[in-house]
Write a protein that holds these residues in place. Sequence first.
Motif, PDB file in Angstrom:
ATOM      1  N   GLN A  75     -46.668  -7.474  -9.014  1.00 46.16           N
ATOM      2  CA  GLN A  75     -45.448  -6.778  -8.614  1.00 46.16           C
ATOM      3  C   GLN A  75     -45.745  -5.792  -7.486  1.00 46.16           C
ATOM      4  O   GLN A  75     -46.600  -4.918  -7.613  1.00 46.16           O
ATOM      5  CB  GLN A  75     -44.852  -6.020  -9.802  1.00 46.16           C
ATOM      6  N   GLY A  76     -45.025  -5.951  -6.386  1.00 41.64           N
ATOM      7  CA  GLY A  76     -45.168  -5.019  -5.270  1.00 41.64           C
ATOM      8  C   GLY A  76     -46.464  -5.152  -4.506  1.00 41.64           C
ATOM      9  O   GLY A  76     -46.795  -4.286  -3.701  1.00 41.64           O
ATOM     10  N   VAL A  77     -47.240  -6.227  -4.753  1.00 42.56           N
ATOM     11  CA  VAL A  77     -48.540  -6.373  -4.107  1.00 42.56           C
ATOM     12  C   VAL A  77     -48.385  -6.568  -2.606  1.00 42.56           C
ATOM     13  O   VAL A  77     -49.088  -5.947  -1.811  1.00 42.56           O
ATOM     14  CB  VAL A  77     -49.324  -7.548  -4.735  1.00 42.56           C
ATOM     15  N   LEU A  78     -47.488  -7.443  -2.202  1.00 46.73           N
ATOM     16  CA  LEU A  78     -47.307  -7.729  -0.783  1.00 46.73           C
ATOM     17  C   LEU A  78     -46.092  -6.964  -0.254  1.00 46.73           C
ATOM     18  O   LEU A  78     -44.949  -7.342  -0.513  1.00 46.73           O
ATOM     19  CB  LEU A  78     -47.120  -9.229  -0.562  1.00 46.73           C
ATOM     20  N   PRO A  79     -46.313  -5.884   0.485  1.00 44.31           N
ATOM     21  CA  PRO A  79     -45.186  -5.112   1.037  1.00 44.31           C
ATOM     22  C   PRO A  79     -44.353  -5.977   1.981  1.00 44.31           C
ATOM     23  O   PRO A  79     -44.882  -6.832   2.697  1.00 44.31           O
ATOM     24  CB  PRO A  79     -45.877  -3.973   1.793  1.00 44.31           C
ATOM     25  N   LEU A  80     -43.054  -5.747   1.981  1.00 45.06           N
ATOM     26  CA  LEU A  80     -42.172  -6.521   2.848  1.00 45.06           C
ATOM     27  C   LEU A  80     -42.517  -6.322   4.323  1.00 45.06           C
ATOM     28  O   LEU A  80     -42.379  -7.251   5.128  1.00 45.06           O
ATOM     29  CB  LEU A  80     -40.715  -6.119   2.591  1.00 45.06           C
ATOM     30  N   THR A  81     -42.980  -5.117   4.669  1.00 40.51           N
ATOM     31  CA  THR A  81     -43.327  -4.867   6.070  1.00 40.51           C
ATOM     32  C   THR A  81     -44.517  -5.720   6.504  1.00 40.51           C
ATOM     33  O   THR A  81     -44.582  -6.166   7.652  1.00 40.51           O
ATOM     34  CB  THR A  81     -43.638  -3.380   6.287  1.00 40.51           C
ATOM     35  N   LEU A  82     -45.470  -5.939   5.603  1.00 39.15           N
ATOM     36  CA  LEU A  82     -46.606  -6.815   5.915  1.00 39.15           C
ATOM     37  C   LEU A  82     -46.131  -8.247   6.122  1.00 39.15           C
ATOM     38  O   LEU A  82     -46.544  -8.924   7.080  1.00 39.15           O
ATOM     39  CB  LEU A  82     -47.637  -6.755   4.785  1.00 39.15           C
ATOM     40  N   LEU A  83     -45.257  -8.706   5.236  1.00 43.29           N
ATOM     41  CA  LEU A  83     -44.724 -10.064   5.366  1.00 43.29           C
ATOM     42  C   LEU A  83     -43.914 -10.209   6.655  1.00 43.29           C
ATOM     43  O   LEU A  83     -43.988 -11.241   7.340  1.00 43.29           O
ATOM     44  CB  LEU A  83     -43.859 -10.400   4.153  1.00 43.29           C
ATOM     45  N   LEU A  84     -43.146  -9.174   7.004  1.00 40.79           N
ATOM     46  CA  LEU A  84     -42.359  -9.215   8.234  1.00 40.79           C
ATOM     47  C   LEU A  84     -43.253  -9.275   9.469  1.00 40.79           C
ATOM     48  O   LEU A  84     -42.998 -10.053  10.404  1.00 40.79           O
ATOM     49  CB  LEU A  84     -41.436  -7.996   8.318  1.00 40.79           C
ATOM     50  N   LEU A  85     -44.307  -8.461   9.479  1.00 44.59           N
ATOM     51  CA  LEU A  85     -45.191  -8.424  10.638  1.00 44.59           C
ATOM     52  C   LEU A  85     -45.914  -9.762  10.816  1.00 44.59           C
ATOM     53  O   LEU A  85     -45.943 -10.318  11.927  1.00 44.59           O
ATOM     54  CB  LEU A  85     -46.209  -7.293  10.482  1.00 44.59           C
ATOM     55  N   VAL A  86     -46.476 -10.284   9.731  1.00 41.15           N
ATOM     56  CA  VAL A  86     -47.166 -11.569   9.810  1.00 41.15           C
ATOM     57  C   VAL A  86     -46.179 -12.685  10.136  1.00 41.15           C
ATOM     58  O   VAL A  86     -46.471 -13.593  10.923  1.00 41.15           O
ATOM     59  CB  VAL A  86     -47.911 -11.852   8.497  1.00 41.15           C
ATOM     60  N   GLY A  87     -44.975 -12.608   9.543  1.00 37.50           N
ATOM     61  CA  GLY A  87     -43.956 -13.615   9.812  1.00 37.50           C
ATOM     62  C   GLY A  87     -43.498 -13.612  11.262  1.00 37.50           C
ATOM     63  O   GLY A  87     -43.306 -14.683  11.865  1.00 37.50           O
ATOM     64  N   TRP A  88     -43.327 -12.415  11.848  1.00 35.73           N
ATOM     65  CA  TRP A  88     -42.918 -12.340  13.259  1.00 35.73           C
ATOM     66  C   TRP A  88     -44.037 -12.847  14.167  1.00 35.73           C
ATOM     67  O   TRP A  88     -43.762 -13.495  15.191  1.00 35.73           O
ATOM     68  CB  TRP A  88     -42.539 -10.903  13.610  1.00 35.73           C
ATOM     69  N   SER A  89     -45.283 -12.571  13.808  1.00 31.65           N
ATOM     70  CA  SER A  89     -46.406 -13.106  14.577  1.00 31.65           C
ATOM     71  C   SER A  89     -46.394 -14.629  14.550  1.00 31.65           C
ATOM     72  O   SER A  89     -46.588 -15.285  15.582  1.00 31.65           O
ATOM     73  CB  SER A  89     -47.739 -12.589  14.012  1.00 31.65           C
ATOM     74  N   ALA A  90     -46.147 -15.202  13.361  1.00 31.37           N
ATOM     75  CA  ALA A  90     -46.089 -16.661  13.239  1.00 31.37           C
ATOM     76  C   ALA A  90     -44.881 -17.224  13.987  1.00 31.37           C
ATOM     77  O   ALA A  90     -44.967 -18.284  14.622  1.00 31.37           O
ATOM     78  CB  ALA A  90     -46.042 -17.062  11.767  1.00 31.37           C
ATOM     79  N   ALA A  91     -43.760 -16.506  13.924  1.00 33.38           N
ATOM     80  CA  ALA A  91     -42.552 -16.973  14.617  1.00 33.38           C
ATOM     81  C   ALA A  91     -42.748 -17.009  16.125  1.00 33.38           C
ATOM     82  O   ALA A  91     -42.101 -17.806  16.820  1.00 33.38           O
ATOM     83  CB  ALA A  91     -41.370 -16.066  14.264  1.00 33.38           C
ATOM     84  N   SER A  92     -43.648 -16.175  16.649  1.00 34.54           N
ATOM     85  CA  SER A  92     -43.868 -16.147  18.101  1.00 34.54           C
ATOM     86  C   SER A  92     -44.433 -17.465  18.623  1.00 34.54           C
ATOM     87  O   SER A  92     -44.438 -17.690  19.831  1.00 34.54           O
ATOM     88  CB  SER A  92     -44.801 -14.987  18.478  1.00 34.54           C
ATOM     89  N   LEU A  93     -44.888 -18.336  17.717  1.00 35.36           N
ATOM     90  CA  LEU A  93     -45.341 -19.665  18.134  1.00 35.36           C
ATOM     91  C   LEU A  93     -44.221 -20.440  18.817  1.00 35.36           C
ATOM     92  O   LEU A  93     -44.470 -21.288  19.681  1.00 35.36           O
ATOM     93  CB  LEU A  93     -45.841 -20.460  16.926  1.00 35.36           C
ATOM     94  N   THR A  94     -42.977 -20.166  18.428  1.00 38.43           N
ATOM     95  CA  THR A  94     -41.855 -20.940  18.947  1.00 38.43           C
ATOM     96  C   THR A  94     -41.531 -20.607  20.394  1.00 38.43           C
ATOM     97  O   THR A  94     -40.914 -21.428  21.085  1.00 38.43           O
ATOM     98  CB  THR A  94     -40.605 -20.709  18.080  1.00 38.43           C
ATOM     99  N   TRP A  95     -41.903 -19.412  20.880  1.00 37.57           N
ATOM    100  CA  TRP A  95     -41.605 -19.064  22.273  1.00 37.57           C
ATOM    101  C   TRP A  95     -42.866 -18.779  23.101  1.00 37.57           C
ATOM    102  O   TRP A  95     -42.782 -18.553  24.303  1.00 37.57           O
ATOM    103  CB  TRP A  95     -40.673 -17.859  22.353  1.00 37.57           C
ATOM    104  N   SER A  96     -44.015 -18.817  22.483  1.00 40.69           N
ATOM    105  CA  SER A  96     -45.243 -18.555  23.210  1.00 40.69           C
ATOM    106  C   SER A  96     -45.518 -19.671  24.220  1.00 40.69           C
ATOM    107  O   SER A  96     -45.367 -20.858  23.911  1.00 40.69           O
ATOM    108  CB  SER A  96     -46.426 -18.443  22.241  1.00 40.69           C
ATOM    109  N   GLU A  97     -45.933 -19.281  25.420  1.00 39.27           N
ATOM    110  CA  GLU A  97     -46.303 -20.262  26.430  1.00 39.27           C
ATOM    111  C   GLU A  97     -47.748 -20.736  26.249  1.00 39.27           C
ATOM    112  O   GLU A  97     -48.198 -21.625  26.951  1.00 39.27           O
ATOM    113  CB  GLU A  97     -46.116 -19.667  27.832  1.00 39.27           C
ATOM    114  N   TYR A  98     -48.455 -20.126  25.308  1.00 39.35           N
ATOM    115  CA  TYR A  98     -49.808 -20.564  24.968  1.00 39.35           C
ATOM    116  C   TYR A  98     -49.846 -20.824  23.455  1.00 39.35           C
ATOM    117  O   TYR A  98     -50.624 -20.221  22.722  1.00 39.35           O
ATOM    118  CB  TYR A  98     -50.855 -19.518  25.380  1.00 39.35           C
ATOM    119  N   SER A  99     -48.970 -21.740  23.028  1.00 33.25           N
ATOM    120  CA  SER A  99     -48.743 -21.949  21.597  1.00 33.25           C
ATOM    121  C   SER A  99     -50.011 -22.362  20.848  1.00 33.25           C
ATOM    122  O   SER A  99     -50.202 -21.983  19.679  1.00 33.25           O
ATOM    123  CB  SER A  99     -47.653 -23.005  21.389  1.00 33.25           C
ATOM    124  N   ARG A 100     -50.888 -23.134  21.479  1.00 36.02           N
ATOM    125  CA  ARG A 100     -52.114 -23.544  20.793  1.00 36.02           C
ATOM    126  C   ARG A 100     -53.014 -22.345  20.514  1.00 36.02           C
ATOM    127  O   ARG A 100     -53.548 -22.199  19.413  1.00 36.02           O
ATOM    128  CB  ARG A 100     -52.864 -24.578  21.635  1.00 36.02           C
TER     129      ARG A 100
END
Length: 427
Positions: A75-100
């Motif tokens: 319970q409460g182990v993974l803070p939402l802010t951590l998930l948001l930050l990692v999730g936004w980093s992963a989402a940047s794959l969709t617009w990154s010009e160096y996706s690989r």
Amino acid sequence: MTVPKPPLRIPSQLLGFFGSAPVTSALTTTIVATIFFTHVIRSTIAWPGLVAILIGLTLCAALSLAARRDELNWQGVLPLTLLLLVGWSAASLTWSEYSRASLTSVLYQLAIAFLAVYVAVARDLIQIVRAFGDVLRVVLVLSLALEILSGLLIDTPISFLGILGNLAGGGPIQGIVGTRNMLGIVAVIAGITFAIELTTRSVPRGVAIGSLIVAGLAFLLTRSPVAAGAAVVVLIASAALIGIRRASAEHRPIIQLAIAAASVVGLFFAYALRARVVDSLNAGGEFEVRYALWQRIIGLTSINPLEGFGWIGTWRTDIAPYFAIDTLNGREPTSALNAFIDVWLQLGIVGLAIFIVFIGLALVRAWIVASNRRAVTHVWPALLLVLIVVTSAAESFALVEIGWFCLVICVVRAAQELSWRRGLRAV
């Protein structure tokens, strides 16, 4: 008609092995050692060797968590802010010009975050401090030994490790972590860790005092203005925490408000007198280089202001826009030398906002826990977060490897101790 295959089951003997206390302890120490030795591993067996080690440790950690899934409190182990930050980093794959390159960087970030979560969840805080202490003693002693070898005995740089052999002249030294600033920051982390070990008597007194002397010697020989400034702030934060912890419960809120007000005033005067502060730290030339770099990067952020260029972590100078950023005194920069500006460049204003909330909320949580919990070990995450926040203004330490690993551990521990989601469930 095809018969469905039965689900894959992990043998109970294997789970029993990875769930045992000795294996959990050894795995924790190995993970911490791997993170602090990433520069050495890359320099000796290159990236493929480091990636193979991280994959192996990730699999072992996953098996250990599977074996202990019923005894751990999630319970409460993974803070939402951590998930948001990692999730936004992963989402940047969709617009990154160096996706690989972004994909490999995101996977690297996730692997280190997962290992940090494992350490934070699988071990008690004092056990984490002990694991860090054991590893940091090796890091500092080995760094000083190699500096003695390079600077005094053979009088030759150890180029593949980045050791310049400056010990005969009183430094600066780089040790086995790559740069003097990184070694200085690691020495401050070691000082915090060894002080907690001394206070809790978790190691013999002589070992703790000797470790503090080694950390202090390494710190002084780095001659790092970044580490020096961070150490001053950490010492002030330590004194403040000692005062708060010794005060009565009814007086603590007033003291907390006074400290918060003093911090705001201190930041104002530090900004107003920034030229004198830079001169006092003997960082004039280095600060000018950083400031020029920041100006170039801020100019680039206007190209993709909201979303950034895509997550990359440590810069790769063979892709845009990083190859277009001028060299620093003949050296190609591998980061923005400022975590906040680096996040702004890579993840845009949205990512920067998430990162500020992420690290700010973690610091507030850890500070409240350290102020009110009796066990002195709770001071360790709070002081590490103070160090990470301060160094983020002059290094991108918090975003990769050692800094990211320490940050995630502290964030998860603070969330475990003070989770608003757990409070909602209790209502």
